[in-house]
Design an enzyme around this catalytic site. Structure first.
Site, PDB file in Angstrom:
ATOM      1  N   GLU A 256     -40.964 -31.106 -15.324  1.00  0.00           N
ATOM      2  CA  GLU A 256     -40.105 -29.981 -15.658  1.00  0.00           C
ATOM      3  C   GLU A 256     -39.496 -30.067 -17.054  1.00  0.00           C
ATOM      4  O   GLU A 256     -38.282 -30.223 -17.199  1.00  0.00           O
ATOM      5  CB  GLU A 256     -38.991 -29.849 -14.620  1.00  0.00           C
ATOM      6  CG  GLU A 256     -38.240 -31.135 -14.306  1.00  0.00           C
ATOM      7  CD  GLU A 256     -37.076 -30.904 -13.334  1.00  0.00           C
ATOM      8  OE1 GLU A 256     -36.279 -29.984 -13.593  1.00  0.00           O
ATOM      9  OE2 GLU A 256     -36.990 -31.613 -12.325  1.00  0.00           O
TER      10      GLU A 256
ATOM     11  N   ASP B 281     -39.202 -27.653  -5.431  1.00  0.00           N
ATOM     12  CA  ASP B 281     -38.265 -27.531  -6.553  1.00  0.00           C
ATOM     13  C   ASP B 281     -39.017 -26.896  -7.724  1.00  0.00           C
ATOM     14  O   ASP B 281     -39.694 -27.599  -8.472  1.00  0.00           O
ATOM     15  CB  ASP B 281     -37.755 -28.951  -6.894  1.00  0.00           C
ATOM     16  CG  ASP B 281     -36.748 -28.963  -8.025  1.00  0.00           C
ATOM     17  OD1 ASP B 281     -36.306 -27.888  -8.452  1.00  0.00           O
ATOM     18  OD2 ASP B 281     -36.416 -30.077  -8.493  1.00  0.00           O
TER      19      ASP B 281
ATOM     20  N   GLU C 231     -41.149 -25.779 -14.107  1.00  0.00           N
ATOM     21  CA  GLU C 231     -41.117 -26.937 -13.211  1.00  0.00           C
ATOM     22  C   GLU C 231     -42.117 -26.783 -12.074  1.00  0.00           C
ATOM     23  O   GLU C 231     -42.107 -25.777 -11.357  1.00  0.00           O
ATOM     24  CB  GLU C 231     -39.701 -27.082 -12.626  1.00  0.00           C
ATOM     25  CG  GLU C 231     -39.577 -28.196 -11.597  1.00  0.00           C
ATOM     26  CD  GLU C 231     -38.141 -28.427 -11.127  1.00  0.00           C
ATOM     27  OE1 GLU C 231     -37.332 -27.482 -11.166  1.00  0.00           O
ATOM     28  OE2 GLU C 231     -37.848 -29.561 -10.715  1.00  0.00           O
TER      29      GLU C 231
ATOM     30  N   TYR D 233     -33.519 -25.848 -24.486  1.00  0.00           N
ATOM     31  CA  TYR D 233     -32.326 -24.997 -24.333  1.00  0.00           C
ATOM     32  C   TYR D 233     -31.641 -24.900 -25.689  1.00  0.00           C
ATOM     33  O   TYR D 233     -31.263 -25.929 -26.258  1.00  0.00           O
ATOM     34  CB  TYR D 233     -31.366 -25.609 -23.305  1.00  0.00           C
ATOM     35  CG  TYR D 233     -32.091 -26.023 -22.043  1.00  0.00           C
ATOM     36  CD1 TYR D 233     -32.297 -25.121 -21.003  1.00  0.00           C
ATOM     37  CD2 TYR D 233     -32.616 -27.315 -21.915  1.00  0.00           C
ATOM     38  CE1 TYR D 233     -32.994 -25.493 -19.861  1.00  0.00           C
ATOM     39  CE2 TYR D 233     -33.321 -27.698 -20.784  1.00  0.00           C
ATOM     40  CZ  TYR D 233     -33.509 -26.786 -19.757  1.00  0.00           C
ATOM     41  OH  TYR D 233     -34.209 -27.163 -18.645  1.00  0.00           O
TER      42      TYR D 233
ATOM     43  N   HIS E 256     -38.433 -36.022 -11.591  1.00  0.00           N
ATOM     44  CA  HIS E 256     -37.818 -36.931 -10.625  1.00  0.00           C
ATOM     45  C   HIS E 256     -38.698 -36.960  -9.385  1.00  0.00           C
ATOM     46  O   HIS E 256     -39.517 -36.061  -9.170  1.00  0.00           O
ATOM     47  CB  HIS E 256     -36.400 -36.459 -10.274  1.00  0.00           C
ATOM     48  CG  HIS E 256     -36.323 -34.999  -9.909  1.00  0.00           C
ATOM     49  ND1 HIS E 256     -36.599 -34.542  -8.647  1.00  0.00           N
ATOM     50  CD2 HIS E 256     -36.044 -33.896 -10.646  1.00  0.00           C
ATOM     51  CE1 HIS E 256     -36.470 -33.222  -8.629  1.00  0.00           C
ATOM     52  NE2 HIS E 256     -36.150 -32.798  -9.827  1.00  0.00           N
TER      53      HIS E 256
ATOM     54  N   ARG F 214     -37.329 -23.437 -18.958  1.00  0.00           N
ATOM     55  CA  ARG F 214     -37.806 -24.608 -18.210  1.00  0.00           C
ATOM     56  C   ARG F 214     -38.962 -24.143 -17.340  1.00  0.00           C
ATOM     57  O   ARG F 214     -38.934 -23.021 -16.814  1.00  0.00           O
ATOM     58  CB  ARG F 214     -36.685 -25.209 -17.354  1.00  0.00           C
ATOM     59  CG  ARG F 214     -37.132 -26.373 -16.491  1.00  0.00           C
ATOM     60  CD  ARG F 214     -35.978 -27.217 -15.911  1.00  0.00           C
ATOM     61  NE  ARG F 214     -35.167 -26.546 -14.914  1.00  0.00           N
ATOM     62  CZ  ARG F 214     -33.947 -26.084 -15.105  1.00  0.00           C
ATOM     63  NH1 ARG F 214     -33.371 -26.179 -16.301  1.00  0.00           N
ATOM     64  NH2 ARG F 214     -33.271 -25.496 -14.139  1.00  0.00           N
TER      65      ARG F 214
ATOM     66  N   ASP G  45     -12.433 -23.993  11.022  1.00  0.00           N
ATOM     67  CA  ASP G  45     -13.361 -23.622  12.102  1.00  0.00           C
ATOM     68  C   ASP G  45     -14.726 -23.098  11.650  1.00  0.00           C
ATOM     69  O   ASP G  45     -15.552 -22.750  12.491  1.00  0.00           O
ATOM     70  CB  ASP G  45     -12.732 -22.561  13.040  1.00  0.00           C
ATOM     71  CG  ASP G  45     -11.712 -23.180  13.976  1.00  0.00           C
ATOM     72  OD1 ASP G  45     -11.685 -24.432  14.064  1.00  0.00           O
ATOM     73  OD2 ASP G  45     -10.956 -22.420  14.599  1.00  0.00           O
TER      74      ASP G  45
ATOM     75  N   HIS H  51     -33.736 -34.659  -5.318  1.00  0.00           N
ATOM     76  CA  HIS H  51     -33.823 -35.825  -6.203  1.00  0.00           C
ATOM     77  C   HIS H  51     -34.060 -36.988  -5.248  1.00  0.00           C
ATOM     78  O   HIS H  51     -33.134 -37.605  -4.739  1.00  0.00           O
ATOM     79  CB  HIS H  51     -32.541 -36.001  -7.009  1.00  0.00           C
ATOM     80  CG  HIS H  51     -32.383 -34.930  -8.053  1.00  0.00           C
ATOM     81  ND1 HIS H  51     -31.348 -34.873  -8.938  1.00  0.00           N
ATOM     82  CD2 HIS H  51     -33.170 -33.854  -8.360  1.00  0.00           C
ATOM     83  CE1 HIS H  51     -31.492 -33.822  -9.731  1.00  0.00           C
ATOM     84  NE2 HIS H  51     -32.589 -33.190  -9.387  1.00  0.00           N
TER      85      HIS H  51
ATOM     86  N   ASP I 283     -34.490 -21.430 -11.001  1.00  0.00           N
ATOM     87  CA  ASP I 283     -34.833 -22.750 -10.464  1.00  0.00           C
ATOM     88  C   ASP I 283     -34.476 -22.693  -8.984  1.00  0.00           C
ATOM     89  O   ASP I 283     -33.293 -22.677  -8.622  1.00  0.00           O
ATOM     90  CB  ASP I 283     -34.016 -23.824 -11.199  1.00  0.00           C
ATOM     91  CG  ASP I 283     -34.372 -25.243 -10.762  1.00  0.00           C
ATOM     92  OD1 ASP I 283     -34.985 -25.414  -9.692  1.00  0.00           O
ATOM     93  OD2 ASP I 283     -34.014 -26.185 -11.491  1.00  0.00           O
TER      94      ASP I 283
ATOM     95  N   HIS J  67     -26.742 -26.536 -14.712  1.00  0.00           N
ATOM     96  CA  HIS J  67     -26.410 -26.413 -13.277  1.00  0.00           C
ATOM     97  C   HIS J  67     -25.740 -25.072 -12.981  1.00  0.00           C
ATOM     98  O   HIS J  67     -24.853 -24.988 -12.141  1.00  0.00           O
ATOM     99  CB  HIS J  67     -25.517 -27.576 -12.826  1.00  0.00           C
ATOM    100  CG  HIS J  67     -26.241 -28.883 -12.784  1.00  0.00           C
ATOM    101  ND1 HIS J  67     -25.616 -30.096 -12.730  1.00  0.00           N
ATOM    102  CD2 HIS J  67     -27.567 -29.160 -12.776  1.00  0.00           C
ATOM    103  CE1 HIS J  67     -26.516 -31.074 -12.709  1.00  0.00           C
ATOM    104  NE2 HIS J  67     -27.719 -30.525 -12.740  1.00  0.00           N
TER     105      HIS J  67
ATOM    106  N   HIS K 109     -32.725 -33.134 -20.735  1.00  0.00           N
ATOM    107  CA  HIS K 109     -32.855 -33.854 -19.466  1.00  0.00           C
ATOM    108  C   HIS K 109     -34.211 -34.526 -19.366  1.00  0.00           C
ATOM    109  O   HIS K 109     -35.110 -34.254 -20.157  1.00  0.00           O
ATOM    110  CB  HIS K 109     -32.619 -32.929 -18.260  1.00  0.00           C
ATOM    111  CG  HIS K 109     -33.507 -31.710 -18.210  1.00  0.00           C
ATOM    112  ND1 HIS K 109     -34.851 -31.773 -17.946  1.00  0.00           N
ATOM    113  CD2 HIS K 109     -33.223 -30.399 -18.409  1.00  0.00           C
ATOM    114  CE1 HIS K 109     -35.358 -30.556 -17.959  1.00  0.00           C
ATOM    115  NE2 HIS K 109     -34.405 -29.698 -18.252  1.00  0.00           N
TER     116      HIS K 109
HETATM  117  N1  GLY Z   1     -33.314 -28.114  -9.130  1.00  0.00           N
HETATM  118  C1  GLY Z   1     -32.872 -29.384  -9.527  1.00  0.00           C
HETATM  119  C2  GLY Z   1     -33.798 -30.023 -10.463  1.00  0.00           C
HETATM  120  O1  GLY Z   1     -34.665 -29.380 -11.001  1.00  0.00           O
HETATM  121  O2  GLY Z   1     -33.760 -31.197 -10.658  1.00  0.00           O
HETATM  122 MN    MN Z   2     -36.232 -30.758 -10.452  1.00  0.00          MN
HETATM  123 MN    MN Z   3     -35.399 -27.575 -10.252  1.00  0.00          MN
END
Ligand code: GLY
Ligand code: MN
Ligand code: MN
Length: 435
Positions: free
Chosen positions: A381, A268, A405, A385, A351, A403, A37, A358, A257, A240, A347
């Site tokens: 970004e 983002d 971004e 690391y 994006h 990072r 619920d 994304h 982030d 993540h 990474h």
């Molecule tokens: N926050 C997700 C990314 O930076 O792609």
């Molecule tokens: Mn991002």
């Molecule tokens: Mn991000």
């Protein structure tokens, strides 16, 4: 706010692409339950939202590219005063036409009766299979049934064409109003990051910072565009990380982030800063490398440059910086050829950004990196690391994750950075944290 005229224009444009003989079908997202619920906040499917602005479940868009303008139909819930007492106002059939600009509206519970009739006479169904298995089953069932009938009164569609290519190509290029919404979502997110930097001090918990971010989002009528990452110390190396429950320690850095969503559009942003307000020597040195990589990469965001060049530039600057600091061994060419940076630069550098964090849109065309064009919005970004387990590097670097971004619009001139309201140089960050 995006106006109804713009949504109608998008529907017309999609109908023009699909052409006569096609029928376009989109289903709304289903309401998801967290547990018994208790529902998750409803979030409309981004393709559906892009074509309607309607944030209601149990709806379906049907577009028929016929005549000059085509016909746009909405199937939705009928207004129901009992239900509205529990769940609040509904758009209903009248609202679908008057507020949302559809040509016709029908009750969703008449869909099974009406849709087969609409499909008759069409050659192709433009629809994305896989998002709504129950409806996929219905649609394929109808198409098979039509095909099996020997005495056909009408032509029946025998082809399903994925919608995503045409629609996602449209979504990749943002209009002025979409960019305005994204600027607002970027401003709110930047203000949340500023607040987090100001309040942060040793001994606080990551959860308190998470709460500060949400405070700013919600009071500005936004929500988080994804679960914020609030990673102190080595948690920053978990890409993540969303646990957000550890203590923030003196001498560590904090990576945040976090982005806001306004009118469906995401921002983002990532910033990394010292918990105690002052970068240590090694923190400053590694931070400067990431910042230099980011600035150079943003410089590559210009009309005509391949998207991949943004990443390549960031990797080159980051690799050269890591060699200077002794984190990576060897010469620059060798380190790039052999991809030594891969252990710490894990990474891609960005994006597309839009209704989805994304966002949709191809990154390659015919096997080549796509060329940047005005109206595209992307993140830049870079990140380095160095997990605690990285025994190949001097101990002083271990446990650092950095990072930076930002969100950037491709224009005819230089890049338009949407996220300038939150600082990123060492001096600016230290000054803000001291204020
Ligand atoms: N926050 C997700 C990314 O930076 O792609
Ligand atoms: Mn991002
Ligand atoms: Mn991000």
């Amino acid at each position: 706010m995006i106006k109804q005229k713009e949504y109608a224009k998008r529907r017309t444009q999609l109908m023009e692409i699909a052409g006569q003989g096609g029928v376009i079908i989109l289903r709304s997202a289903t309401q998801k339950f967290r547990n018994n619920d208790a529902s998750y906040p409803y979030r409309q499917d981004s393709d559906f939202l892009y074509l309607s602005g309607l944030n209601e479940p149990e709806s379906m868009i049907v577009l028929l590219p016929e005549g000059d303008q085509g016909r746009s139909l909405l199937f939705c819930r009928e207004r129901d005063s009992h239900r509205e007492m529990w769940d609040g106002g509904m758009v209903g059939l009248e609202g679908a036409v008057e507020q949302f600009g559809f040509d016709e509206a029908y009750p969703i519970n008449e869909m099974k009766k009406r849709l087969p009739r609409l499909l008759h006479g069409c050659e192709r169904v433009h629809y994305d299979l896989g998002k709504d298995p129950e409806f996929d089953h219905l649609l394929i069932g109808w198409m098979n049934e039509f095909r099996a009938k020997t005495r056909k009164k009408y032509q029946a569609p025998d082809e399903i064409i994925a919608l995503n290519h045409s629609l996602h190509e449209m979504r990749l290029f943002k209009s002025r109003t979409e960019i305005a919404a994204m600027r607002k979502s970027a401003r709110v997110a930047a203000s949340a990051h500023r607040r987090a930097m100001r309040v942060c001090e040793p001994g606080m918990n990551e959860a308190e910072i998470h709460a500060e971010l949400l405070y700013t989002f919600i009071r500005n009528q936004c929500e988080a565009s994804y679960i914020p990452i609030v990673g102190g110390g080595a948690n920053a190396c978990v890409l993540h990380y969303i646990g957000n429950r550890d203590e923030l320690k003196d001498g560590d850095m904090l990576l945040i982030d976090a982005g806001a969503e306004y009118d469906g559009y995401a921002s983002d942003i990532t910033r990394t800063f010292p918990v105690n307000g002052t970068f240590s020597g090694p923190q400053r040195d590694l931070y400067q490398v990431v910042l230099a990589a980011q600035l150079k990469a943003i410089d590559e965001v210009r009309e005509g440059n391949p998207w991949g060049q943004v990443h390549e530039t960031a990797v080159q600057v980051a690799t050269a910086g890591m060699i200077d600091l002794g984190i990576i061994k060897g010469g620059l060419d060798e380190a790039l050829d052999e991809e030594y940076f891969n252990d710490y630069y894990v990474h891609n550098t960005g994006h597309w950004l839009g209704l989805d964090v994304h966002d949709v849109g191809e990154y390659e065309i015919d096997g080549h990196s796509r060329v940047l064009e005005p109206g595209m919005v992307l993140t830049v970004e870079p990140g380095i690391y160095i997990p605690p387990s990285a025994t190949a590097v001097d101990e002083k670097w271990r446990g650092m994750g950095i990072r930076i971004e930002d969100n950037v619009v491709v224009t005819r001139k230089e890049a338009d950075v949407l996220t300038t309201d939150i600082c990123k140089t060492v001096d600016e960050i230290e000054a803000l944290m001291a204020s």
